[in-house]
Write an enzyme that holds these catalytic residues in place. Structure first.
Site, mmCIF file in Angstrom:
data_model
loop_
_atom_site.group_PDB
_atom_site.id
_atom_site.type_symbol
_atom_site.label_atom_id
_atom_site.label_comp_id
_atom_site.label_asym_id
_atom_site.label_seq_id
_atom_site.Cartn_x
_atom_site.Cartn_y
_atom_site.Cartn_z
ATOM 1 N N ASP A 468 0.842 -1.232 -0.540
ATOM 2 C CA ASP A 468 -0.133 0.123 -0.017
ATOM 3 C C ASP A 468 1.214 1.398 -0.427
ATOM 4 O OD1 ASP A 468 -2.652 1.608 -0.418
ATOM 5 O OD2 ASP A 468 -2.956 0.421 1.921
ATOM 6 N N ASP A 537 -10.451 1.757 -3.199
ATOM 7 C CA ASP A 537 -11.712 1.676 -1.960
ATOM 8 C C ASP A 537 -12.431 1.743 -2.291
ATOM 9 O OD1 ASP A 537 -9.116 0.816 -0.307
ATOM 10 O OD2 ASP A 537 -9.165 3.566 0.424
HETATM 11 C C1 DGJ Z 1 -5.957 1.945 1.785
HETATM 12 C C2 DGJ Z 1 -6.392 0.508 1.102
HETATM 13 O O1 DGJ Z 1 -6.574 1.170 -0.053
HETATM 14 C C3 DGJ Z 1 -7.274 0.064 1.776
HETATM 15 O O2 DGJ Z 1 -8.059 -1.061 1.479
HETATM 16 C C4 DGJ Z 1 -6.460 -0.825 2.770
HETATM 17 O O3 DGJ Z 1 -5.209 -1.695 2.941
HETATM 18 C C5 DGJ Z 1 -6.178 0.697 4.242
HETATM 19 N N1 DGJ Z 1 -5.727 1.061 3.130
HETATM 20 C C6 DGJ Z 1 -5.297 -0.261 4.819
HETATM 21 O O4 DGJ Z 1 -5.104 1.428 5.479
#
Ligand code: DGJ
Length: 727
Positions: A468, A537
């Protein structure tokens, strides 16, 4: 008088022929496209044509124009001489001068399987700067990659003020630019605009997360005002770089459209010492006479065969812990989720954020980043216990990391404050309570590589890593680079790639997802190391239809992670039926991101059914050709389909996106890409009663492409998925 005219005409013809004979043509060719370059008599290398395949030798006769504004478009236009347009190369020499003029100095062609590399060498006789232009032509995919190597052959240092990866010039009466824009939870929204004179720029200056608000890619439709899915000439491009990018479209006074793509030179006047050279990233180009669909399919094929790490491989169906547990879990929570994932027929469990940090435990997003030790309060049994348990249940195991970042509340931030991106004396702005680590610093590269390496050592049962990256760079600057801050943006991205090189050398088989608050790092630079991307997301089924459409313009389905989550959706608060969410998520690499314990019996039955059906056709999703059936923008109904390369199997997705009272009578979709003569058995998935009268029967491809395929999608968010199998 007539004799004199004839003599003059003959003389002109002879002169033209002489010129034609003298001009050296450099054809860059794929199965159906040609990029034609010419070496002019003065040694300038110009581009003559890019489009459908032509007979290159005929172009040798094309004379150099003495245009009012220019005398043609250079293959790599440099600032200086008579050129006044947007440059691909802009150098400033030690004496302050800005002029560079490049002339042909050699050519080399190499072949590796279906890929032909042409290297055109150019030189500035005054400054001794040398540039090699590289073109890799992927024959079957109709894709051409371009990059350049710039060498300072002079005796003094210089600064590169622009250093593009490629330039393409087109000629048409109309240029429709299609590109995506967006933001967090709403990435990849399509925008179309007819280009007027002057320059339009697609760019990012975010340092990281460069694709959250845009993407270094485009489709350009020629001679039309509409984005046509199936016909017409379309040039598409995608830049393989995860840092700041800049793609300019200059409609020049001669009405050509000159596209220049490369690293964004913003705050990056990159120094080049005498004798040093710089290699630019790759720019990916394709041309199709079959509209946007043809251009996308070319890119997808190239991506599966060459551009994506593990491209075209089938990746496991997973349950991700994030939206089902967020930061609140214990070992038992995870064990239960693993049990549920196994009983739902899934193939992997991914433990997302929240598993690490002890002195600064990661119980919220305000602490722990940087301290990658398992949190002993939440998970006293350790990671191997959980990962091995997943394996014992027949599941693979994945884990989340965000190695480029640090919370101020962490041991790392206290021990290595100089590793943080910062500008002396200025506030270190936080986004999501975190700072960016300075990947231009080799010590930080070692640390970030070490995070991955150490996490892999937590358990031999780790099969997948979700990487991430949750913020862009602000107050940019590197303590490591001292006064050489112009290097920062470029070397951050190069540092990221150096880390990924090392990771791939040691862990070639580990699946790695590229996530950046969702789709903040979706580019072909990252994808050469990553198996897939976290598309967004936002898992709201409706929003996903739009975002997956936008993603599909440039990127193949095999990289598109798509999860089914709970309703109301955690981002949009929208409520869509579970079946609709599945029918959308099954367009990509299917996953679930919810708490299975909250599913009702009837929902669980549907989950099982959708998962099992997906397993029977996902090979077509991962390896097939995409055909979009219209566009979701402004339409009540939308569909898309994948067809296997041998045209024996297809999967068709159809959706109602806005209530339409006529929907009950069925909406007519013209299927595409099928073999017209072959008969296909049509089977709707995941229902007891089909919404199409022809379900279970066989029809020719021609019939299915005629518009007779008209499933009934009577209400908002009705959806249907059909598998077509050749008899
Ligand atoms: C952002 C990501 O896009 C989410 O899927 C998740 O992993 C969160 N971060 C976790 O902090």
């Amino acid at each position: 008088m007539r004799r004199i005219t004839t003599i003059i005409a003959a003389f002109l013809l002879a002169a033209a022929l002489l010129q034609a004979q003298e001009q050296k043509i450099i054809p860059i060719e794929t199965e159906s496209t040609s990029l034609i370059l010419v070496v002019r008599n003065n040694g300038e290398v110009q581009q003559l044509y890019y489009g459908s395949k032509v007979n290159a030798s005929e172009f040798a006769a094309v004379p150099q124009r003495a245009g009012r504004y220019s005398s043609g478009f250079s293959a790599y236009p440099a600032t200086g001489g008579r050129y006044q347009g947007e440059p691909a190369l802009h150098l400033q020499y030690a004496n302050g001068n800005h002029n560079t003029e490049l002339y042909y100095s050699g050519l080399e062609t190499r072949r590796r399987g279906d890929v032909t590399t042409t290297e055109i060498r150019l030189k500035d006789p005054v400054t001794s700067v040398e540039v090699s232009l590289f073109y890799d032509a992927y024959f079957k995919e109709d894709v051409i990659l371009s990059h350049s190597v710039i060498r300072n052959g002079g005796k003094s240092p210089l600064r590169m003020l622009s250093y593009a990866s490629g330039a393409i010039s087109l000629r048409s009466d109309r240029y429709l630019l299609s590109h995506v824009h967006g933001g967090w939870a709403q990435e990849m929204q399509l925008e179309n605009e007819l280009l007027t004179h002057d320059t339009k720029v697609l760019e990012s200056r975010r340092g990281t997360q460069n694709t959250q608000v845009g993407n270094p890619s485009f489709l350009l439709s020629l001679g039309t005002s509409e984005l046509n899915e199936d016909s017409g000439d379309v040039v598409a491009g995608a830049f393989a770089w995860s840092g700041n990018y800049r793609i300019s479209f200059e409609r020049d006074p001669d009405d050509r459209l000159n596209i220049i793509a490369g690293i964004n030179p913003f705050a990056s006047a990159y120094p080049l010492a005498a004798g040093d050279s710089f290699t630019t990233p790759e720019m990916i180009w394709t041309f199709s006479s079959q509209g946007a669909g043809g251009a996308s399919r070319n890119l997808h094929r190239w991506a599966r065969n060459y551009g994506v790490y593990g491209g075209g491989n089938i990746n496991p169906i997973l349950l991700n812990s994030w939206e089902g547990a967020y930061f609140s879990f214990t070992t038992q929570t995870l064990i239960n989720m693993i049990d549920d994932a196994a009983s739902m027929g899934l193939e992997m469990f991914v433990l997302d954020d929240g598993w690490f940090g002890n002195e600064y435990p990661r119980n919220r997003d305000n602490a722990g980043l940087g301290d990658w030790q398992v949190n002993v309060t939440k998970l006293p049994e350790g990671m191997d216990y959980i990962a091995s348990y997943a394996h014992s249940k027949g599941l693979k195991f994945g884990i989340w990391i965000e190695p480029e970042m640090v919370n101020p509340n962490s041991v790392l931030a206290h021990t290595h404050p100089d590793w943080v991106v910062q500008s002396p004396g200025r506030e270190q702005y936080q986004v999501r309570n975190q700072w960016v680590l300075d990947l231009s610093n080799p010590a930080v590269q070692d640390f970030v590589y070490g995070i991955f390496d150490d996490v892999m050592k937590l358990s031999p049962a780790i099969d997948y890593v979700k990487w991430d990256c949750n913020r862009p760079v602000e107050s940019f600057g590197s303590p490591y680079l001292g006064t050489d801050q112009d290097r920062f943006y470029v070397e951050y991205c190069q540092g990221f790639y150096k880390v990924m090189e090392r990771i791939r050398a040691k862990y070639p088989d580990v699946l790695v997802q590229c996530c950046s608050s969702g789709g903040g790092r979706v580019d072909y630079g990252a994808l050469s190391y990553f198996n897939e991307v976290w598309t967004s997301d936002d898992t709201d089924g409706y929003e996903r239809v739009l975002m997956q459409y936008g993603t599909s313009l440039i990127y193949p389905a095999c990289v598109m992670a798509a999860h089914v989550s709970a309703v109301p959706n955690h981002q949009s608060r929208n409520v869509t039926p579970l079946k609709f969410r599945f029918d959308v998520a099954c367009q990509g690499r299917l996953g679930l991101e919810l708490q299975p314990k909250l599913l009702e019996e009837s929902e669980l039955a549907l989950v099982n059914r959708c998962v099992e059906s997906y397993k029977t056709y996902r090979d077509v999703v991962f390896t097939g050709d995409l055909y979009r059936l219209g566009t979701p923008y402004g339409n009540d109904f939308y569909g898309m389909m994948y067809v296997s390369p041998d045209k024996r199997k297809a999967v068709v997705y159809t959706y109602c996106l806005r209530f339409n009272a006529l929907g009950g009578e069925g909406h007519s979709f013209k299927l595409k890409g099928l073999d017209p003569a072959r008969r296909y058995k049509v089977t709707e998935q995941n229902v007891n009663r089909s919404c199409w009268w022809g379900n279970g029967r066989s029809f020719t491809g021609a019939f299915l492409e005629s518009g007779a395929f008209n499933p009934s999608l009577p209400s908002l968010y009705s959806s249907a998925v059909f598998v077509l199998e050749a008899e």
